[in-house]
Design a protein around this motif. Structure first.
Motif, PDB file in Angstrom:
ATOM      1  N   SER A   7       0.843  -1.193   0.000  1.00 38.70           N
ATOM      2  CA  SER A   7       0.000   0.000   0.000  1.00 38.70           C
ATOM      3  C   SER A   7       0.880   1.245   0.000  1.00 38.70           C
ATOM      4  O   SER A   7       1.669   1.448   0.930  1.00 38.70           O
ATOM      5  CB  SER A   7      -0.922   0.009   1.227  1.00 38.70           C
ATOM      6  OG  SER A   7      -1.702   1.176   1.262  1.00 38.70           O
ATOM      7  N   GLU A   9       0.563   5.175   0.122  1.00 43.02           N
ATOM      8  CA  GLU A   9      -0.505   6.065   0.575  1.00 43.02           C
ATOM      9  C   GLU A   9      -0.077   7.525   0.509  1.00 43.02           C
ATOM     10  O   GLU A   9       0.711   7.988   1.329  1.00 43.02           O
ATOM     11  CB  GLU A   9      -0.899   5.703   2.017  1.00 43.02           C
ATOM     12  CG  GLU A   9      -1.278   4.243   2.203  1.00 43.02           C
ATOM     13  CD  GLU A   9      -1.320   3.817   3.660  1.00 43.02           C
ATOM     14  OE1 GLU A   9      -1.049   4.677   4.546  1.00 43.02           O
ATOM     15  OE2 GLU A   9      -1.602   2.635   3.925  1.00 43.02           O
ATOM     16  N   THR A  27      -2.061   0.379  -4.773  1.00 42.06           N
ATOM     17  CA  THR A  27      -2.149  -0.834  -3.974  1.00 42.06           C
ATOM     18  C   THR A  27      -1.795  -2.035  -4.844  1.00 42.06           C
ATOM     19  O   THR A  27      -1.968  -2.013  -6.063  1.00 42.06           O
ATOM     20  CB  THR A  27      -3.564  -1.046  -3.405  1.00 42.06           C
ATOM     21  OG1 THR A  27      -4.503  -1.125  -4.487  1.00 42.06           O
ATOM     22  CG2 THR A  27      -3.938   0.089  -2.469  1.00 42.06           C
ATOM     23  N   ARG A  53      12.847   1.457  -0.080  1.00 42.25           N
ATOM     24  CA  ARG A  53      13.401   2.214   1.052  1.00 42.25           C
ATOM     25  C   ARG A  53      14.756   2.850   0.764  1.00 42.25           C
ATOM     26  O   ARG A  53      15.679   2.797   1.585  1.00 42.25           O
ATOM     27  CB  ARG A  53      13.488   1.326   2.303  1.00 42.25           C
ATOM     28  CG  ARG A  53      13.322   2.136   3.577  1.00 42.25           C
ATOM     29  CD  ARG A  53      13.204   1.277   4.793  1.00 42.25           C
ATOM     30  NE  ARG A  53      14.480   0.748   5.263  1.00 42.25           N
ATOM     31  CZ  ARG A  53      14.634   0.077   6.401  1.00 42.25           C
ATOM     32  NH1 ARG A  53      13.587  -0.162   7.179  1.00 42.25           N
ATOM     33  NH2 ARG A  53      15.808  -0.375   6.759  1.00 42.25           N
ATOM     34  N   HIS A  61       3.039   7.323   3.197  1.00 40.45           N
ATOM     35  CA  HIS A  61       3.628   6.105   3.751  1.00 40.45           C
ATOM     36  C   HIS A  61       3.663   5.009   2.701  1.00 40.45           C
ATOM     37  O   HIS A  61       2.836   4.971   1.788  1.00 40.45           O
ATOM     38  CB  HIS A  61       2.815   5.606   4.956  1.00 40.45           C
ATOM     39  CG  HIS A  61       2.709   6.596   6.066  1.00 40.45           C
ATOM     40  ND1 HIS A  61       3.688   6.746   7.019  1.00 40.45           N
ATOM     41  CD2 HIS A  61       1.732   7.504   6.365  1.00 40.45           C
ATOM     42  CE1 HIS A  61       3.332   7.694   7.872  1.00 40.45           C
ATOM     43  NE2 HIS A  61       2.152   8.168   7.497  1.00 40.45           N
ATOM     44  N   ARG A  63       3.555   0.891   2.912  1.00 44.29           N
ATOM     45  CA  ARG A  63       3.333  -0.205   3.846  1.00 44.29           C
ATOM     46  C   ARG A  63       3.368  -1.542   3.101  1.00 44.29           C
ATOM     47  O   ARG A  63       2.804  -1.670   2.020  1.00 44.29           O
ATOM     48  CB  ARG A  63       1.977  -0.053   4.550  1.00 44.29           C
ATOM     49  CG  ARG A  63       1.818   1.276   5.289  1.00 44.29           C
ATOM     50  CD  ARG A  63       0.514   1.318   6.072  1.00 44.29           C
ATOM     51  NE  ARG A  63       0.216   2.656   6.538  1.00 44.29           N
ATOM     52  CZ  ARG A  63       0.734   3.208   7.643  1.00 44.29           C
ATOM     53  NH1 ARG A  63       1.581   2.498   8.388  1.00 44.29           N
ATOM     54  NH2 ARG A  63       0.425   4.443   7.988  1.00 44.29           N
ATOM     55  N   ASP A  65       2.296  -5.366   3.942  1.00 47.07           N
ATOM     56  CA  ASP A  65       1.525  -6.123   4.941  1.00 47.07           C
ATOM     57  C   ASP A  65       1.261  -5.268   6.179  1.00 47.07           C
ATOM     58  O   ASP A  65       1.466  -5.701   7.321  1.00 47.07           O
ATOM     59  CB  ASP A  65       2.249  -7.423   5.323  1.00 47.07           C
ATOM     60  CG  ASP A  65       2.013  -8.535   4.313  1.00 47.07           C
ATOM     61  OD1 ASP A  65       1.102  -8.402   3.465  1.00 47.07           O
ATOM     62  OD2 ASP A  65       2.747  -9.540   4.363  1.00 47.07           O
ATOM     63  N   ASP A  66       0.839  -4.035   5.938  1.00 46.57           N
ATOM     64  CA  ASP A  66       0.426  -3.093   6.991  1.00 46.57           C
ATOM     65  C   ASP A  66       1.573  -2.567   7.848  1.00 46.57           C
ATOM     66  O   ASP A  66       1.344  -1.784   8.774  1.00 46.57           O
ATOM     67  CB  ASP A  66      -0.639  -3.714   7.908  1.00 46.57           C
ATOM     68  CG  ASP A  66      -1.919  -4.044   7.160  1.00 46.57           C
ATOM     69  OD1 ASP A  66      -2.290  -3.270   6.262  1.00 46.57           O
ATOM     70  OD2 ASP A  66      -2.529  -5.086   7.456  1.00 46.57           O
ATOM     71  N   ALA A  67       2.810  -2.940   7.543  1.00 45.22           N
ATOM     72  CA  ALA A  67       3.964  -2.410   8.289  1.00 45.22           C
ATOM     73  C   ALA A  67       4.656  -1.345   7.443  1.00 45.22           C
ATOM     74  O   ALA A  67       4.971  -1.587   6.268  1.00 45.22           O
ATOM     75  CB  ALA A  67       4.947  -3.516   8.633  1.00 45.22           C
ATOM     76  N   ASP A  68       4.871  -0.165   8.014  1.00 45.37           N
ATOM     77  CA  ASP A  68       5.607   0.879   7.314  1.00 45.37           C
ATOM     78  C   ASP A  68       7.027   0.362   7.041  1.00 45.37           C
ATOM     79  O   ASP A  68       7.697  -0.136   7.953  1.00 45.37           O
ATOM     80  CB  ASP A  68       5.660   2.137   8.174  1.00 45.37           C
ATOM     81  CG  ASP A  68       6.192   3.342   7.399  1.00 45.37           C
ATOM     82  OD1 ASP A  68       7.311   3.263   6.865  1.00 45.37           O
ATOM     83  OD2 ASP A  68       5.482   4.363   7.327  1.00 45.37           O
ATOM     84  N   SER A  71       9.785   1.181   9.354  1.00 43.28           N
ATOM     85  CA  SER A  71       9.781   0.621  10.710  1.00 43.28           C
ATOM     86  C   SER A  71      10.446  -0.749  10.764  1.00 43.28           C
ATOM     87  O   SER A  71      10.685  -1.276  11.855  1.00 43.28           O
ATOM     88  CB  SER A  71       8.336   0.493  11.214  1.00 43.28           C
ATOM     89  OG  SER A  71       7.654  -0.567  10.546  1.00 43.28           O
TER      90      SER A  71
END
Length: 275
Positions: A7, A9, A27, A53, A61, A63, A65-68, A71
């Motif tokens: 994702s 965003e 997405t 990255r 952001h 992401r 699998d929902d992890a930034d 992070s």
């Protein structure tokens, strides 16, 4: 290899005063192959750098699998995301097999050698890009196309959940272009790929995002996106688009000598340029 969801965003990327990408969202569902297309300088490579990255968004952001992605630890990122980039052909004083084996590093303990499983994965990755016969050769003596295939094999050996590729068919002959893209389609990983060849993008990608001047101009299934009107607006070319009778995919035929000016995109402010 388990596919990850991606994702992006509202991502904005800058370089000094220049805005490279502005408010881009996309997405990719697990297992999808998503294509980025657009003219040179539209922001495709910059957006990919944000996904793997290298460029940190000024806004928004990325992401997985929902992890930034920012992070994640370096090790977890390397186990999750692999990238094949245009400037990835630096000289290595290594054999081809040793270069491909570098893809196993995120999965190994410090100073541990290759296991039998690692060796099997390296062999499989080389075979997938028709590179088995190159295994003992020096990487820095390969042609541009051979190097590209080896770097793709290294990424395959990494077994990522998300594979990001920037013009992976550059330098490849037609046969190896098709072989590489066939391999990507068979992966269980999610694939985000920038392509210039619109017919290859139409055949191999589930959905396309069209970038122009750092913004998403259109997105959706290839048949919905690749229209004569969009090609005139974004690329400034005249084209016919038909459904290929054998593949069922859109087929773009360009009409030389019938150029048309791309429609201007309104941009304001001192940072309105992109690359």
């Amino acid at each position: 290899m388990t596919a990850a969801g991606l994702s992006v965003e509202g991502v904005t990327l800058t370089a000094g005063a220049r805005r490279l990408v502005e408010d881009v969202s996309l997405t990719a569902r697990p297992g999808e192959t998503i294509g980025l297309v657009g003219p040179n300088g539209s922001g495709k490579s910059s957006l990919l750098r944000a996904v793997y990255r290298v460029l940190r968004p000024r806004e928004g952001h990325v992401r997985v699998d929902d992890a930034d992605v920012w992070s994640l630890t370096v090790r977890r990122l390397a186990r999750t995301v692999a990238a094949v980039v245009q400037e990835g052909g630096a000289d290595f004083d290594l054999t081809v097999r040793e270069v491909v084996a570098m893809g196993r590093t995120p999965h190994q303990r410090l100073l541990a050698g290759d296991t039998a499983e690692d060796g099997a994965l390296i062999d499989r990755a080389l075979d997938a890009v028709d590179g088995t016969a190159l295994a003992a050769r020096s990487f820095d003596r390969l042609s541009g196309g051979e190097r590209q295939r080896v770097l793709i094999a290294r990424a395959l050996a990494q077994q990522p959940s998300l594979l990001v590729l920037d013009e992976p068919t550059n330098h490849l002959d037609i046969r190896h272009q098709l072989d590489v893209l066939d391999t990507l389609r068979r992966l269980s990983a999610t694939v985000l790929v920038a392509l210039h060849d619109l017919n290859l993008a139409a055949y191999y990608c589930d959905r396309l995002y069209v970038l122009r001047e750092g913004r998403v101009t259109a997105s959706g299934p290839p048949a919905d996106v690749l229209t004569p009107g969009l090609l005139a607006e974004v690329y400034g070319v005249s084209a016919e688009v038909a459904v290929h009778p054998r593949t069922g995919a859109p087929q773009v035929t360009f009409l030389p000598g019938e150029r048309c000016a791309p429609k201007a995109t309104e941009r304001t402010g001192p940072d309105a340029s992109v690359r």
